[in-house]
Write a protein that holds these residues in place. Sequence first.
Motif, PDB file in Angstrom:
ATOM      1  N   UNK A  94       5.205   6.635   1.593  1.00 26.26           N
ATOM      2  CA  UNK A  94       5.618   5.523   2.438  1.00 26.26           C
ATOM      3  C   UNK A  94       5.064   4.233   1.857  1.00 26.26           C
ATOM      4  N   UNK A  95       5.891   3.194   1.820  1.00 28.31           N
ATOM      5  CA  UNK A  95       5.435   1.872   1.415  1.00 28.31           C
ATOM      6  C   UNK A  95       5.040   1.104   2.672  1.00 28.31           C
ATOM      7  N   UNK A  96       3.852   0.532   2.656  1.00 30.02           N
ATOM      8  CA  UNK A  96       3.389  -0.301   3.766  1.00 30.02           C
ATOM      9  C   UNK A  96       3.274  -1.733   3.253  1.00 30.02           C
ATOM     10  N   UNK A  97       4.066  -2.617   3.821  1.00 27.76           N
ATOM     11  CA  UNK A  97       4.088  -4.027   3.447  1.00 27.76           C
ATOM     12  C   UNK A  97       3.442  -4.862   4.548  1.00 27.76           C
ATOM     13  N   UNK A  98       2.975  -6.049   4.194  1.00 30.47           N
ATOM     14  CA  UNK A  98       2.421  -6.961   5.188  1.00 30.47           C
ATOM     15  C   UNK A  98       1.074  -6.548   5.741  1.00 30.47           C
TER      16      UNK A  98
ATOM     17  N   UNK B 227       0.865  -1.178   0.000  1.00 30.62           N
ATOM     18  CA  UNK B 227       0.000   0.000   0.000  1.00 30.62           C
ATOM     19  C   UNK B 227       0.898   1.223   0.000  1.00 30.62           C
ATOM     20  N   UNK B 228       0.753   2.093  -0.997  1.00 28.61           N
ATOM     21  CA  UNK B 228       1.557   3.313  -1.088  1.00 28.61           C
ATOM     22  C   UNK B 228       0.754   4.437  -0.460  1.00 28.61           C
ATOM     23  N   UNK B 229       1.317   5.051   0.571  1.00 28.79           N
ATOM     24  CA  UNK B 229       0.557   5.993   1.380  1.00 28.79           C
ATOM     25  C   UNK B 229       1.272   7.326   1.530  1.00 28.79           C
TER      26      UNK B 229
END
Length: 261
Positions: free
Chosen positions: A72-76, A40-42
């Motif tokens: 910010x990249x949100x992984x997982x 998710x790119x935030x």
Amino acid sequence: MMHTYCIIFVFQLLSLSGAMESGIVDGKKVKPHSRPYMASLQVDGSHKCGGMLIREDFVLTAAHCKLPQQMMVVLGAQDITKKEKSQQRIQVKYHPYPKYKKGQYDNDIMLLEMTLFSFTVKKNATLNKYVKTIGLPKKDEKIPDNIQCAVAGWGRKGKKNLPSHILRETMEKTQSSNECTKTYGKDFKADHMICTAFTKKKGGFCQGDSGGPLICNNKLQGIIAFTAKDCNDPKYPHGSIKIQAFLPWMKKVMQGSGDTA
């Protein structure tokens, strides 16, 4: 989706929208962490686009997802409204394809390099059962017509277009390039794009899903890129970027010799 900020590009033939700022229409909830490559790119905690982790230090997405603000990249993540223990949040540096021009979809591809400390120090994702990479297609791999492909993203659901904070998925079917050329004319570039169709019953991707995956025969093949202005009208096929057309450039960037923005 949850906020009003969006980017929409307009063509003379049709009003086409970069699939930002809402999401999969209908579809179904993804089994938690069954797509561990999803990103998710935030900006300031607000989801803007999707992406895929292709190496411990690089996420692949669409170039029109590039924003002036720090992303910010949100992984997982499964529920992007929560700070789940599975999540990893990492700053990124932009590497849009050099020939991409705002308002066009021909070269709509971007690599995000994960960094720390004002982009001067590399930061790799920690691979585990929640965060994994996805493989890239081979350079000469063929994508047949009339095969089912999965798309996934965070966004709206149902007839009322209410936002969904849970990752959702649905299926679209590849079409011949002629189908998209009939609809979008010269704006559809068969060498760089994949044409897909969908049904109202199952839904398809929409604004907010840009940068997410198009997975055919269990292999990543495309990057969700554009729809007609009414993304839920089956008369207008959807468009994704054909990843294999950009593999040499991606290799250069990931080896440290590509363009940066």
